[in-house]
Write a protein that holds these residues in place. Sequence first.
Motif, mmCIF file in Angstrom:
data_model
loop_
_atom_site.group_PDB
_atom_site.id
_atom_site.type_symbol
_atom_site.label_atom_id
_atom_site.label_comp_id
_atom_site.label_asym_id
_atom_site.label_seq_id
_atom_site.Cartn_x
_atom_site.Cartn_y
_atom_site.Cartn_z
ATOM 1 N N THR A 188 -0.953 6.292 -3.170
ATOM 2 C CA THR A 188 -0.040 5.347 -2.543
ATOM 3 C C THR A 188 -0.750 4.047 -2.209
ATOM 4 O OG1 THR A 188 1.237 7.186 -1.610
ATOM 5 C CG2 THR A 188 1.586 5.019 -0.651
ATOM 6 N N GLY A 189 -1.972 4.145 -1.700
ATOM 7 C CA GLY A 189 -2.740 2.939 -1.418
ATOM 8 C C GLY A 189 -2.969 2.104 -2.663
ATOM 9 N N ILE A 190 -3.218 2.754 -3.787
ATOM 10 C CA ILE A 190 -3.414 2.047 -5.052
ATOM 11 C C ILE A 190 -2.136 1.331 -5.466
ATOM 12 C CG2 ILE A 190 -3.890 2.346 -7.513
ATOM 13 C CD1 ILE A 190 -5.722 4.719 -6.691
ATOM 14 N N LEU A 191 -0.988 1.991 -5.274
ATOM 15 C CA LEU A 191 0.290 1.376 -5.611
ATOM 16 C C LEU A 191 0.563 0.153 -4.748
ATOM 17 C CD1 LEU A 191 2.423 4.617 -6.078
ATOM 18 C CD2 LEU A 191 1.857 2.939 -7.854
ATOM 19 N N VAL A 192 0.125 0.195 -3.499
ATOM 20 C CA VAL A 192 0.332 -0.933 -2.590
ATOM 21 C C VAL A 192 -0.663 -2.059 -2.882
ATOM 22 C CG1 VAL A 192 0.179 -1.675 -0.179
ATOM 23 C CG2 VAL A 192 1.356 0.461 -0.749
ATOM 24 N N GLU A 193 -1.954 -1.717 -3.012
ATOM 25 C CA GLU A 193 -3.008 -2.726 -3.132
ATOM 26 C C GLU A 193 -3.192 -3.229 -4.559
ATOM 27 O OE1 GLU A 193 -6.236 -5.100 -1.539
ATOM 28 O OE2 GLU A 193 -4.378 -4.199 -0.790
ATOM 29 N N GLY A 194 -2.895 -2.370 -5.537
ATOM 30 C CA GLY A 194 -3.050 -2.775 -6.932
ATOM 31 C C GLY A 194 -4.377 -2.387 -7.542
#
Length: 349
Positions: A188-194
């Motif tokens: 989820t963090g990757i989806l938010v931060e890119g």
Amino acid sequence: MATETRKLVILTEGQSEPITAKTAVSVLRYRPEEVVALIDSTQVGKTTDQVLAVGGKTPFVASLKETKGADALMIGIAPAGGKLPEAWRKIVLEALEKGMDVVSGLHQFLSDDAEFVAAAEKHNANLIDVRQNSERDVANWEGVSEDCLRIHAVGQDCCVGKMVVCIELDQAMKRQGVDSKFVATGQTGILVEGDGCPIDCVVSDFISGAAEKLVLANQHHDVMFIEGQGSLAHPRYSAVTLGLLHGCRPHGMILCYEVGRTSVSHMQQVPLKSLAELRDTYEHVAGLMLPSKVIGVAMNSRLVTAEEAEKERERVRAELGVPVCDVIRHGPDDLIEAVINLRQQLVKQ
């Protein structure tokens, strides 16, 4: 994952609640402009703000047919085991047949499914498995700049808000003009931060090395807030917690917990360890690599009233002797002050 703007429809069918649908919740909170709608036929007629307390007037719809302008379907849940619900296969196939990309953070990779792969190839769509990685490096910890302050969120349990705490602290530091970076270690963090690395899907021998690579890639910033995973006291997830802790070697830690929770997530027969015991444990284990202290506590008080949250806040503050706040309810200022104080102390040394 690249940060280009998508128009997403998020699938949470029958599971639109804050814990299981935490991926949907976080994307709605931090990238609301990308979300067209959520698919959940049990919530039609409601908005995401009414059901999930984020996302404003983003609607729930019953099917893909009721969405307009979306170019990607995102799997919005993070269930125990990380498998795609069987009933959702037809929705994924429908999206692929429409030429939509499908984005998933599940442990079960959609790109390993022959039927999905064939549909994606036929309709010129992409299967994006956020947890896929090729990490094979071991840690050696060379060339790290100590000018970059490393703050790591650690937990009493999983699913207590470690990612949200890091994002809120990162954004608060940026507002103060500090060159700060949120370092994502989960889907989820990757989806938010890119960007980031799905630490819980790295082969165990290489977790510390993967965490170290994240630090090395971001050491040009003044401060990095490194997302935590699991808990040292969780019978299932402690291995990834330890590898990440040793790999990122934090200067300071924020201990995160949820008010009112008494047992380990997904394991009701296992009682939680106390905050004091975990504080001591995290400091001892982190200290095997680099001396590190818990400089603040982030409480997730979503299940209690404001009055109950304030009483709990005072109790924990008195017990542990560090700043305590809910970064959503109270704002992150108390924890930001603790980070700034630590940074000043390290500069003087």
